[in-house]
Each structure stands twice: as C-alpha cells, then as structure tokens.
Design a protein around this motif. Structure first.
Motif, PDB file in Angstrom:
ATOM      1  N   ASP A 110      33.947  37.475  40.783  1.00  0.00           N
ATOM      2  CA  ASP A 110      34.832  38.226  39.865  1.00  0.00           C
ATOM      3  C   ASP A 110      35.876  38.292  39.103  1.00  0.00           C
ATOM      4  O   ASP A 110      36.384  38.421  37.806  1.00  0.00           O
ATOM      5  N   ALA A 111      37.245  37.194  40.204  1.00  0.00           N
ATOM      6  CA  ALA A 111      37.899  37.611  39.464  1.00  0.00           C
ATOM      7  C   ALA A 111      38.933  35.672  38.780  1.00  0.00           C
ATOM      8  O   ALA A 111      39.808  35.261  38.810  1.00  0.00           O
ATOM      9  N   GLU A 112      37.465  34.747  38.526  1.00  0.00           N
ATOM     10  CA  GLU A 112      38.365  33.497  38.039  1.00  0.00           C
ATOM     11  C   GLU A 112      39.049  33.739  37.470  1.00  0.00           C
ATOM     12  O   GLU A 112      40.061  32.436  36.997  1.00  0.00           O
ATOM     13  N   THR A 113      39.425  34.217  35.917  1.00  0.00           N
ATOM     14  CA  THR A 113      40.307  34.255  35.375  1.00  0.00           C
ATOM     15  C   THR A 113      41.654  34.830  35.484  1.00  0.00           C
ATOM     16  O   THR A 113      42.310  35.301  34.130  1.00  0.00           O
ATOM     17  N   MET A 114      41.974  35.273  36.690  1.00  0.00           N
ATOM     18  CA  MET A 114      42.219  36.303  36.996  1.00  0.00           C
ATOM     19  C   MET A 114      43.856  36.228  36.632  1.00  0.00           C
ATOM     20  O   MET A 114      44.178  34.547  37.348  1.00  0.00           O
ATOM     21  N   ASP A 115      45.391  36.163  36.116  1.00  0.00           N
ATOM     22  CA  ASP A 115      46.637  35.584  36.306  1.00  0.00           C
ATOM     23  C   ASP A 115      47.141  36.422  37.551  1.00  0.00           C
ATOM     24  O   ASP A 115      47.525  37.999  37.133  1.00  0.00           O
ATOM     25  N   LEU A 116      47.458  35.702  38.338  1.00  0.00           N
ATOM     26  CA  LEU A 116      47.967  36.060  39.462  1.00  0.00           C
ATOM     27  C   LEU A 116      49.237  35.652  39.319  1.00  0.00           C
ATOM     28  O   LEU A 116      50.273  37.087  40.061  1.00  0.00           O
ATOM     29  N   THR A 117      50.082  35.920  38.104  1.00  0.00           N
ATOM     30  CA  THR A 117      51.060  35.683  38.303  1.00  0.00           C
ATOM     31  C   THR A 117      51.738  37.319  38.455  1.00  0.00           C
ATOM     32  O   THR A 117      52.674  37.675  37.819  1.00  0.00           O
ATOM     33  N   ARG A 118      50.912  38.273  37.748  1.00  0.00           N
ATOM     34  CA  ARG A 118      51.161  39.477  37.604  1.00  0.00           C
ATOM     35  C   ARG A 118      51.860  39.730  38.752  1.00  0.00           C
ATOM     36  O   ARG A 118      52.093  40.954  38.479  1.00  0.00           O
ATOM     37  N   PHE A 119      50.940  39.828  39.560  1.00  0.00           N
ATOM     38  CA  PHE A 119      51.339  40.048  40.729  1.00  0.00           C
ATOM     39  C   PHE A 119      52.860  39.889  41.949  1.00  0.00           C
ATOM     40  O   PHE A 119      52.898  38.677  41.672  1.00  0.00           O
ATOM     41  N   ASP A 120      52.995  40.622  42.438  1.00  0.00           N
ATOM     42  CA  ASP A 120      54.056  39.999  43.895  1.00  0.00           C
ATOM     43  C   ASP A 120      53.640  39.627  45.159  1.00  0.00           C
ATOM     44  O   ASP A 120      54.386  38.671  45.522  1.00  0.00           O
TER      45      ASP A 120
END
Length: 178
Positions: A39-49
């Motif tokens: 469900d997270a394929e389009t997730m922008d991981l740069t938002r996370f530490d």
C-alpha cells in the motif's frame, strides 16, 4: 524522529511484529507511519529520518511486495538509516547451516533489489497450522517436527522473542542517534 515501518506478511506474524515495533517506538515519542509495503508504493521515503522494513521468509524468498518495494526505493533506502526485520522459523534455532542460509538469502535479496540494509535483525516467527492451507500445513509440520520434536503439531506456537526484538530495535535506534 519520524520513522516509516513497512511490512509484508503471509500468515500475520510479521504484521504483529511490525505493529509491536511501531507501538513501542510511538510510546517512546517517535512519529510513526506503519503500512503494508503493497500500500506504500508511492511513498516519499525522504519525509522520514529512518525506515524499518519487515518481511518473512517462505521457501527461501521474501514476499514479492517487499522485494518490489525495496527495488523501487533502493536509492533512497541506501541513503538513509534502515533496518531489515527478517522473520523466519530458522531464526528460532541454533543450527549453523540455517543461519548461513539466512545470510545467503539476505545477500541474494540485496543483489536482486539493489538495497543493502544498514542493519538486519533475524527474528523468529511463528508456527501457525490454524492459518495454513493443506499443502503448507503438511510441509510446515515436517519442518517443525524435525526442528522442535516436543511441539504439539496441531497447535499454533509463537517463537518470537519480544525482549530480544526490543533490544535489536533499540540498538538500531541508538546507532541512528550517534
């Protein structure tokens, strides 16, 4: 810190492990986003530490959703603190060949996806005959009977060491803060 915890699960133990980690880190004051990787394929991981990805091994492979997610986000994952939670029944034992096999599978996963986790935690899963289809139940009964002869083959059994899991995650988190 803001952390993403993504998981892929087959019988539900990896989801339970991911939720346990998320709840614990949230209680420690961190902002957590928990999601199945499918469900997270389009997730922008740069938002996370940092990112924790969890998946379970079945027949020597992780779920396709986990492999696909790791491959799709490999560049970002390689540039940030990451922890791979690898869930398997092999991690419940002390057989050196099983542990070498786990290392080999993880290495092949890295080659296939392009992601090399910053840290890896091999975590024991669960034997859950109540959730298996007939074929899987037959195979798993044979494996468990050989590895744990005292177990009741008709009853579910959790092998996850929650205290050890907490210590592994705490160690990763402390290394992130350094």
């Amino acid at each position: 810190m803001k952390l993403f915890i993504g998981y892929a699960t087959t019988e539900g133990q990896t989801q339970k492990i991911a939720r346990h980690i998320a709840d614990r880190l949230f209680d420690m004051g961190h902002m957590i986003e928990l999601s199945p990787v499918a469900d997270a394929e389009t997730m922008d991981l740069t938002r996370f530490d940092g990112v924790i990805l969890a998946g379970s091994l079945h027949a020597g492979h992780y779920q396709k959703a986990l492999s696909g997610f790791a491959a799709q986000h490999a560049d970002t994952l390689n540039d940030m603190p990451s922890l791979m939670i690898s869930v398997s029944l092999a991690a419940a034992g002390h057989d050196a060949d099983d542990w070498r096999t786990l290392d080999t599978i993880l290495s092949e996963f890295g080659e296939a996806t392009g992601w090399t986790p910053g840290d890896v935690a091999q975590v024991a899963g669960a034997y859950a005959p109540s959730r298996y289809d007939v074929f899987r139940r037959f195979i798993m009964r044979r494996i468990i009977a050989a590895k744990d002869p005292e177990v009741d083959l008709d009853s579910d059994r959790e092998y996850t060491d929650w205290d050890r899991l907490d210590a592994l995650v705490d160690g990763w988190l402390n290394n992130m803060s350094v």
